[in-house]
Design a protein around this motif. Sequence first.
Motif, PDB file in Angstrom:
ATOM      1  N   ARG A 160       6.013   6.231   0.410  1.00 41.58           N
ATOM      2  CA  ARG A 160       6.273   6.832  -1.159  1.00 41.58           C
ATOM      3  C   ARG A 160       4.730   6.912  -1.503  1.00 41.58           C
ATOM      4  NH1 ARG A 160       8.265   1.629  -4.610  1.00 41.58           N
ATOM      5  NH2 ARG A 160       7.774  -0.016  -3.126  1.00 41.58           N
ATOM      6  N   LEU A 161       3.545   6.477  -0.555  1.00 38.80           N
ATOM      7  CA  LEU A 161       2.044   6.523  -1.218  1.00 38.80           C
ATOM      8  C   LEU A 161       1.860   7.827  -0.703  1.00 38.80           C
ATOM      9  CD1 LEU A 161       0.893   2.749  -0.752  1.00 38.80           C
ATOM     10  CD2 LEU A 161       1.579   3.929  -2.809  1.00 38.80           C
ATOM     11  N   ARG A 196      -3.138 -11.590  -9.763  1.00 37.58           N
ATOM     12  CA  ARG A 196      -2.332 -11.788  -8.517  1.00 37.58           C
ATOM     13  C   ARG A 196      -1.523 -10.494  -8.049  1.00 37.58           C
ATOM     14  NH1 ARG A 196      -0.441 -16.184 -10.894  1.00 37.58           N
ATOM     15  NH2 ARG A 196       1.733 -15.730 -10.574  1.00 37.58           N
ATOM     16  N   LEU A 197      -1.258 -10.080  -6.838  1.00 37.18           N
ATOM     17  CA  LEU A 197      -0.436  -9.012  -6.230  1.00 37.18           C
ATOM     18  C   LEU A 197       1.057  -9.737  -6.413  1.00 37.18           C
ATOM     19  CD1 LEU A 197      -2.352  -7.878  -3.247  1.00 37.18           C
ATOM     20  CD2 LEU A 197      -1.762  -6.322  -5.198  1.00 37.18           C
ATOM     21  N   THR A 198       1.814  -8.656  -6.643  1.00 34.53           N
ATOM     22  CA  THR A 198       3.226  -8.968  -6.612  1.00 34.53           C
ATOM     23  C   THR A 198       3.655  -8.755  -5.193  1.00 34.53           C
ATOM     24  OG1 THR A 198       4.017  -6.549  -6.939  1.00 34.53           O
ATOM     25  CG2 THR A 198       3.716  -7.990  -8.683  1.00 34.53           C
ATOM     26  N   ASP A 199       4.742  -8.918  -4.677  1.00 32.32           N
ATOM     27  CA  ASP A 199       5.200  -8.930  -3.188  1.00 32.32           C
ATOM     28  C   ASP A 199       5.325  -7.284  -2.914  1.00 32.32           C
ATOM     29  OD1 ASP A 199       5.762 -11.573  -3.187  1.00 32.32           O
ATOM     30  OD2 ASP A 199       8.081 -11.322  -3.589  1.00 32.32           O
ATOM     31  N   ASP A 202       2.773  -5.572  -0.189  1.00 32.64           N
ATOM     32  CA  ASP A 202       3.543  -4.572   0.952  1.00 32.64           C
ATOM     33  C   ASP A 202       2.606  -3.242   0.936  1.00 32.64           C
ATOM     34  OD1 ASP A 202       5.168  -6.263   1.853  1.00 32.64           O
ATOM     35  OD2 ASP A 202       6.801  -5.770   0.562  1.00 32.64           O
ATOM     36  N   LEU A 203       2.512  -2.684  -0.282  1.00 33.50           N
ATOM     37  CA  LEU A 203       2.017  -1.519  -0.410  1.00 33.50           C
ATOM     38  C   LEU A 203       0.372  -1.262  -0.205  1.00 33.50           C
ATOM     39  CD1 LEU A 203       3.762  -0.244  -3.737  1.00 33.50           C
ATOM     40  CD2 LEU A 203       4.190   0.490  -1.473  1.00 33.50           C
ATOM     41  N   LEU A 204      -0.142  -2.525  -0.135  1.00 37.77           N
ATOM     42  CA  LEU A 204      -1.610  -2.544  -0.135  1.00 37.77           C
ATOM     43  C   LEU A 204      -1.963  -2.306   1.423  1.00 37.77           C
ATOM     44  CD1 LEU A 204      -4.543  -3.435  -0.625  1.00 37.77           C
ATOM     45  CD2 LEU A 204      -3.830  -5.817  -0.273  1.00 37.77           C
ATOM     46  N   GLU A 205      -0.975  -2.888   2.272  1.00 36.86           N
ATOM     47  CA  GLU A 205      -1.282  -2.405   3.655  1.00 36.86           C
ATOM     48  C   GLU A 205      -0.915  -0.940   4.009  1.00 36.86           C
ATOM     49  OE1 GLU A 205      -2.286  -4.589   5.743  1.00 36.86           O
ATOM     50  OE2 GLU A 205      -2.212  -6.059   4.061  1.00 36.86           O
TER      51      GLU A 205
END
Length: 305
Positions: A3-4, A62-65, A69-72
């Motif tokens: 979706r990115l 802080r990042l959410t879960d 995931d979307l960071l990678e």
Amino acid sequence: MSRLESIDVVRLRWFVAVAQELHFARAAKSLHISRQKLSHTVIDLENELGTKLFVPGAQPTRLTDDGRDLLEEAREIITRAESAAQQREPETPAALRVGFVPGVTVSKWTRIWAERFPDTPLEVSALAQADQEAALREGRVDMCFVRLPIEREGMSAIPLYREVPVVVVQKEHPLSVFDEVRMTDLADEHVQDTSDVDAVGGALELVAAAGGAAIVPHSLARLHHRRDLVYRPMLGVPDTEVALAWPADHTTDLVEEFIGVVRGRSERSSRARAERNQPQKKVQAEKTAGRPVPAKKKPSRRRGR
């Protein structure tokens, strides 16, 4: 498909910068943009994706879960985009892209450019002053007429002229009969906040509707001129300075030519024009070959005073 994939790579880079720093202010500084703009971009990205990327209100950030995931995924997309860019052969830009902030008039320079370089389009675009530096660093324009100051790291800039500040008041205001106005003359006036140059039009509308005064650069007073308002020169207020800026590592031949136009360099001294005229000069030389060369007159000597 991730979706990115449909998200602009620049916005993904901004998200990754925050995720790495876990600090919005530091990330904004590293990207050379405002913290507010970075925050709005992340919020828009979250709304578009339908999920929270950072834990709301968390200190430190802080990042959410989902964010982790979307960071990678974002890093993979950025890596692929950079790899594709490196594989593409560099292309000569079809046009020179020049931005300008409110109040700057570029018609003279665009006319001269069209006359001298008819085969090289000049694309000019109006930019918000808040966007002037980001447009340069992100490559949306090659050069930009900016208002100083800007972050000078990695940036070249040629100061062009200074703008006199003026005070804008209603046409019937007592200050309208003054030739010049000092800050002491405004002691009892409500002075509108015009620190956001891009919102000057709204500030002047408030002056027209509710009175008071606004202090703005002269060019912006002309740009937003109204029949019910007048402006007078301000004394004791610093001038603003307009400059032509561009990324230092992108000083191309076209950039150099435009600098010459803005600085008033004559057409005869233009490097590109000279290069284009070389074949013509060669033909002229061939035509005159074999003709006797007239002797040059010796310069007459002048007696020293």
